[in-house]
Design a protein around this motif. Structure first.
Motif, short mmCIF file in Angstrom:
data_model
loop_
_atom_site.label_atom_id
_atom_site.label_comp_id
_atom_site.label_asym_id
_atom_site.label_seq_id
_atom_site.Cartn_x
_atom_site.Cartn_y
_atom_site.Cartn_z
N ILE A 283 0.83 -1.20 0.00
CA ILE A 283 0.00 0.00 0.00
C ILE A 283 0.87 1.26 0.00
CG2 ILE A 283 -1.66 1.33 1.37
CD1 ILE A 283 -2.96 -1.31 2.14
N GLU A 284 1.98 1.21 0.73
CA GLU A 284 2.89 2.35 0.74
C GLU A 284 3.45 2.59 -0.66
OE1 GLU A 284 6.81 3.96 3.23
OE2 GLU A 284 6.11 1.90 3.47
N TRP A 285 3.78 1.52 -1.38
CA TRP A 285 4.28 1.64 -2.76
C TRP A 285 3.23 2.31 -3.64
CZ3 TRP A 285 2.92 0.04 -7.63
CH2 TRP A 285 3.93 0.04 -8.60
N LEU A 286 1.98 1.91 -3.48
CA LEU A 286 0.90 2.49 -4.28
C LEU A 286 0.65 3.95 -3.91
CD1 LEU A 286 -1.47 -0.60 -4.11
CD2 LEU A 286 -0.60 0.40 -6.24
N GLU A 287 0.70 4.25 -2.63
CA GLU A 287 0.46 5.63 -2.18
C GLU A 287 1.50 6.60 -2.73
OE1 GLU A 287 -2.03 5.59 1.97
OE2 GLU A 287 0.15 5.78 2.08
N LYS A 288 2.74 6.16 -2.86
CA LYS A 288 3.79 7.05 -3.38
C LYS A 288 3.51 7.48 -4.81
CE LYS A 288 7.62 5.42 -0.48
NZ LYS A 288 8.92 4.69 -0.46
N ARG A 289 2.74 6.69 -5.52
CA ARG A 289 2.46 6.98 -6.92
C ARG A 289 1.07 7.55 -7.18
NH1 ARG A 289 6.02 3.51 -5.82
NH2 ARG A 289 7.81 3.07 -7.19
N PHE A 290 0.09 7.16 -6.34
CA PHE A 290 -1.30 7.51 -6.64
C PHE A 290 -2.03 8.22 -5.51
CE2 PHE A 290 -0.09 3.61 -8.96
CZ PHE A 290 -0.04 4.16 -10.23
N GLY A 291 -1.30 8.63 -4.49
CA GLY A 291 -1.94 9.37 -3.42
C GLY A 291 -2.46 8.47 -2.32
N PRO A 292 -3.04 9.05 -1.28
CA PRO A 292 -3.46 8.29 -0.11
C PRO A 292 -4.45 7.18 -0.45
CG PRO A 292 -3.55 10.65 0.31
CD PRO A 292 -3.30 10.50 -1.15
N TYR A 293 -4.30 6.07 0.24
CA TYR A 293 -5.28 4.97 0.13
C TYR A 293 -6.66 5.55 0.40
CZ TYR A 293 -7.62 0.53 1.17
OH TYR A 293 -8.48 -0.54 1.18
N PRO A 294 -7.66 5.26 -0.46
CA PRO A 294 -8.90 6.03 -0.41
C PRO A 294 -9.96 5.59 0.59
CG PRO A 294 -8.90 4.57 -2.32
CD PRO A 294 -7.56 4.42 -1.66
N PHE A 295 -9.69 4.57 1.41
CA PHE A 295 -10.71 4.07 2.33
C PHE A 295 -10.15 3.92 3.74
CE2 PHE A 295 -11.85 2.33 -1.92
CZ PHE A 295 -13.03 3.06 -2.09
N PRO A 296 -11.04 3.79 4.74
CA PRO A 296 -10.57 3.75 6.13
C PRO A 296 -9.99 2.42 6.58
CG PRO A 296 -12.96 3.72 6.05
CD PRO A 296 -12.50 3.96 4.66
N SER A 297 -10.10 1.36 5.78
CA SER A 297 -9.51 0.08 6.16
C SER A 297 -9.15 -0.70 4.91
CB SER A 297 -10.46 -0.74 7.04
OG SER A 297 -11.56 -1.21 6.28
N ALA A 298 -8.32 -1.71 5.09
CA ALA A 298 -7.90 -2.57 3.98
C ALA A 298 -7.82 -4.00 4.49
CB ALA A 298 -6.54 -2.11 3.44
N GLY A 299 -7.61 -4.92 3.56
CA GLY A 299 -7.49 -6.31 3.96
C GLY A 299 -7.85 -7.25 2.83
N ALA A 300 -7.73 -8.53 3.11
CA ALA A 300 -8.05 -9.55 2.11
C ALA A 300 -8.59 -10.78 2.81
CB ALA A 300 -6.82 -9.90 1.29
N LEU A 301 -9.50 -11.47 2.13
CA LEU A 301 -9.97 -12.77 2.60
C LEU A 301 -9.56 -13.80 1.56
CD1 LEU A 301 -12.71 -13.76 0.80
CD2 LEU A 301 -13.69 -11.84 2.05
N MET A 302 -9.21 -14.97 1.99
CA MET A 302 -8.90 -16.07 1.09
C MET A 302 -10.16 -16.94 0.95
SD MET A 302 -5.72 -15.50 0.30
CE MET A 302 -5.51 -16.99 -0.69
N ASN A 303 -10.44 -17.33 -0.30
CA ASN A 303 -11.58 -18.23 -0.50
C ASN A 303 -11.22 -19.31 -1.52
OD1 ASN A 303 -11.94 -17.14 -3.13
ND2 ASN A 303 -13.42 -15.63 -2.40
N GLY A 304 -12.21 -20.11 -1.90
CA GLY A 304 -11.95 -21.26 -2.75
C GLY A 304 -12.05 -21.01 -4.23
N SER A 305 -12.07 -19.75 -4.65
CA SER A 305 -12.24 -19.42 -6.06
C SER A 305 -10.97 -19.68 -6.87
CB SER A 305 -12.64 -17.95 -6.19
OG SER A 305 -12.71 -17.56 -7.54
N ILE A 306 -11.15 -19.72 -8.19
CA ILE A 306 -10.00 -19.80 -9.10
C ILE A 306 -9.71 -18.42 -9.69
CG2 ILE A 306 -10.37 -22.20 -9.68
CD1 ILE A 306 -11.72 -21.30 -12.28
N SER A 307 -10.20 -17.37 -9.01
CA SER A 307 -9.97 -16.01 -9.47
C SER A 307 -9.65 -15.12 -8.28
CB SER A 307 -11.22 -15.50 -10.22
OG SER A 307 -10.94 -14.28 -10.87
N ALA A 308 -9.64 -13.82 -8.50
CA ALA A 308 -9.44 -12.84 -7.43
C ALA A 308 -10.25 -11.61 -7.79
CB ALA A 308 -7.96 -12.50 -7.27
#
Length: 480
Positions: A283-308
């Motif tokens: 996220i820090e890498w992205l912020e240096k190029r595109f400005g502040p992360y636009p939401f109050p929280s971040a994260g990811a969940l893992m699931n059984g899909s074959i996509s993202a």
């Protein structure tokens, strides 16, 4: 949505699995009628949209309704495979109508009320129809209680991951999760399923002991076995998510104190932990190029899909998509999905014709990150993009003119990424990143299209890039 590593593609085979909001000074969506509604709808004013009919998929969504807020109270029983829900929708009718028509399928309606008065609701042809007269700009509250086992629907695409369908699904062991683009939310709650109608969300999900629920929005308190999530920024239905599994919750702190929450299943997801723990740095890498992360929280969940999927504030990462991949491939796609928080979630296309606005940016951002990750130069990236672009235009067509049966195929990823590289080359890195940052900052929580993007680029740079943009979006062959 997911696309795999560029370098992996170069080394072997590229796999692609891949409403304008009211201005702040506009009045809150309250009725001007003499008999104003008893409910004060001003707390949901940030969910106000200007819905439109979609040219590619006119059967989805209802441009006559603007849903301001979804309140979802859900209960999942893994042993029976039954989802029980109560959805409370705060709706601003855009036009007078004799009924409320929403997208919904596969579940049984138990009870319906409109402004707390009993009503009826029938489900047919993936639509919930409630006979109730509504008046333009006079908000109403629709409550629908329902139950059943969610069933996925078809994805209008030839993508490799289209075969598993889209929407909510449950497995025999009681695990629940969803992947849903361009639609799929209709499989688990009544919804105005179109990107031009974004809304605020509150979710309360009850699960048995030993299970946990992960969803879009900011994680809230856990009361007993009920998990709470809230979205104070408007959300398009396709980037909502819900997953229930025997999750372990891992919390981190990102830039500026950003709360990061990852949901993983012990043993099944151990190979992804080290990469997920890099999230603050990504996220820090992205912020240096595109400005502040636009939401109050971040994260990811893992699931059984074959996509993202770039589900808002809580990415949906399919473990099956990366089981045979190197950790760097998972890392590159994680950056792709986080880039969507800026490009796609904070700024959302008006219709599906402009999906390239989402995927072109996220793909090019992934390309830039892969340059550092794998160490290839601009000439290598240029060669790859042009060769892939030529094949895709011949097979699928230009990215600015998608067809209904080829949703989110590789042309809307790679071809606009090639266009953005041309723009980057013309402007230089400093001005290009300033342009991209300003695009998000000035259009945050709105829906945009090609015309507004082109006008913004020309105004921001002081140069006319219309021909470059149009040629890369419309030409049947790769522009010179």
């Amino acid at each position: 949505m997911r696309r795999t590593s560029t370098v992996a593609a170069l080394a072997a085979t590229l796999l692609i699995t891949g409403c304008t909001k009211a201005d702040d000074d506009k009045p809150a969506p309250v009725s001007s009628a003499a008999d104003e509604p008893k409910t004060d709808y001003r707390p949901w004013a940030a969910g106000r949209s200007t819905p439109v009919a979609d040219k590619l998929y006119p059967e989805k969504g209802n441009p006559g309704l603007d849903v301001l807020h979804y309140g979802l109270e859900l209960d999942w029983k893994p042993d029976t495979g039954v989802l029980t829900g109560t959805a409370t929708l705060r709706i601003r009718p855009v036009a007078d109508a004799s009924e409320i028509r929403l997208d919904f399928t596969g579940l049984t309606v138990d009870r319906v009320t409109v402004d707390e008065k009993p009503a009826t609701g029938t489900v047919a042809k993936e639509k919930l129809v409630v006979p109730a007269a509504v008046t333009a700009d006079r908000p109403v509250t629709l409550t629908v209680a329902y139950h059943g086992t969610p069933k996925q629907v078809e994805m209008p695409s030839h993508r490799g991951d289209a075969s598993e369908g889209i929407g909510m699904r449950s497995s025999k062991d009681g695990v629940l999760w969803t992947m849903q683009e361009p639609w799929g939310a209709l499989t688990w709650y009544p919804v105005n399923e179109h990107p031009s109608d974004e809304a605020l969300y509150d979710l309360a999900v009850t699960v048995p002991p030993g299970w946990a629920a992960a969803a879009n929005g900011t994680p809230g308190k856990v009361e007993g076995n009920t998990y709470h999530y809230a979205s104070a920024d408007p959300v398009a239905a396709y980037v909502t998510t819900l997953a229930v599994d025997r999750y372990k919750r891992i919390e981190q702190t990102g830039p500026h104190g950003l709360k990061i929450t990852n949901f993983v299943v012990p043993k099944s997801d151990d190979r992804y932990l080290s990469t997920l723990k890099k999230t603050p740095q990504l996220i820090e890498w992205l912020e240096k190029r595109f400005g502040p992360y636009p939401f109050p929280s971040a994260g990811a969940l893992m699931n059984g899909s074959i996509s993202a999927m770039e589900t808002q504030q809580m990415l949906s990462m399919g473990r099956e998509a990366f089981k045979d991949s190197e950790p760097k491939d998972f890392e590159a796609v994680l950056v792709h999905e986080y880039a969507h928080q800026w490009f796609g979630n904070a700024v959302t296309p008006v219709t599906w014709t402009d999906l390239w606005l989402n995927e072109g940016f996220a793909t090019y951002v992934q390309n830039l990150y892969e340059q550092e990750l794998y160490g290839f130069d601009d000439a290598y990236l240029e060669k790859y993009l042009r060769e892939a672009d030529a094949k895709l235009r011949k097979r699928v067509g230009p990215p600015g003119k998608p067809t209904a049966g080829t949703f989110a195929e590789s042309n809307v990823y790679i071809c606009p990424a090639a266009m953005l590289k041309e723009l980057n080359d013309a402007l230089g890195d400093k001005k290009f990143f300033e342009l991209a940052s300003a695009w998000v900052a000035k259009n945050r929580n709105t829906n945009q299209d090609r015309a507004s993007f082109t006008a913004f680029v020309n105004e921001q740079t002081g140069k006319d890039f219309t021909k470059l943009i149009d040629s890369w979006l419309d030409s049947p062959t790769t522009p010179a």
